[in-house]
Design an enzyme around this catalytic site. Sequence first.
Site, PDB file in Angstrom:
ATOM      1  N   SER A 133       0.847  -1.184   0.000  1.00 13.19           N
ATOM      2  CA  SER A 133       0.000   0.000   0.000  1.00 13.19           C
ATOM      3  C   SER A 133       0.883   1.235   0.000  1.00 13.19           C
ATOM      4  CB  SER A 133      -0.893   0.012   1.247  1.00 13.19           C
ATOM      5  OG  SER A 133      -1.470   1.275   1.472  1.00 13.19           O
ATOM      6  N   TYR A 146      -2.243  -0.761  10.171  1.00 12.75           N
ATOM      7  CA  TYR A 146      -2.266  -1.135   8.750  1.00 12.75           C
ATOM      8  C   TYR A 146      -1.006  -0.637   8.055  1.00 12.75           C
ATOM      9  CZ  TYR A 146      -3.966  -1.523   3.932  1.00 12.75           C
ATOM     10  OH  TYR A 146      -4.109  -1.833   2.604  1.00 12.75           O
TER      11      TYR A 146
END
Length: 263
Positions: A133, A146
């Site tokens: 990501s 995350y």
Amino acid sequence: MSTTAVITGAGRGIGRALARHLADVGHQVVVTDIDGDAAERVAAEIGCGAVGFAQNVRDIASHRMIAEEAATRGTLKVWVNNAGVLFAGDAWKQSDEEIATILEVNVRGVMAGSAAAVAQMGAGGGAILNVASISALTPVPGLALYAATKAAVLSYTTSLQGDLAHAGMPIRARALCPDVVGTQMVTSHATDPGAAMLFSGPKPLDEDAVARAGMALIDSRQLFRVLPRWRGVLVRGVDVVPSIGLPMLRVMRKLGDRRQARA
């Protein structure tokens, strides 16, 4: 002999799109997902010999079993570690179960999948694509867990490539780092105050566009790719000077709060 490609977490979203593209270029795809019914539905949609299996990527041994199953159907050439979870909120408020789950799925699952893929591919070569990501490159208030796991995925992938090169193994390890994608994992947090950063930027990326970028990266000499590229330049600037970047991120988080409220 036919070739196979394994895609974890492919019952929906980016994984499903990647499975379709891999089938289109001639691989027999092995779709896995914690939701076994979803994996089987995607495989049925794709056809062309695709198969779907239930897999909890937290189970290290399951990756070896999937790699062995793929090898019975052809030469394993591509392995995509796509399965992931996201929890939002202040970092110190995450539950014990959330901390354990996000580490085991997003990090341990990628490491175990990569190891199983390398062991099965061996000297025959292939490619491993790890879906990370853009949050791997910058602070992301509200998504600290995350972001930390995706930073681990990026670091692991580039280090894995170094190990493979040192061993003389013809296997490419690549990491895809997209900005926010309009998947169910994201939209399910539309009213979650901790996830405001997900809704502070431009329109979310299309999952098929992300899959196409992943396909290009698999065959590229580039170790990782940020999508879109201009966002990568921006977030790197934030990371270089965090004393300036963090106040900017606070403003963006407030913008995300307002967008959530309007929605």
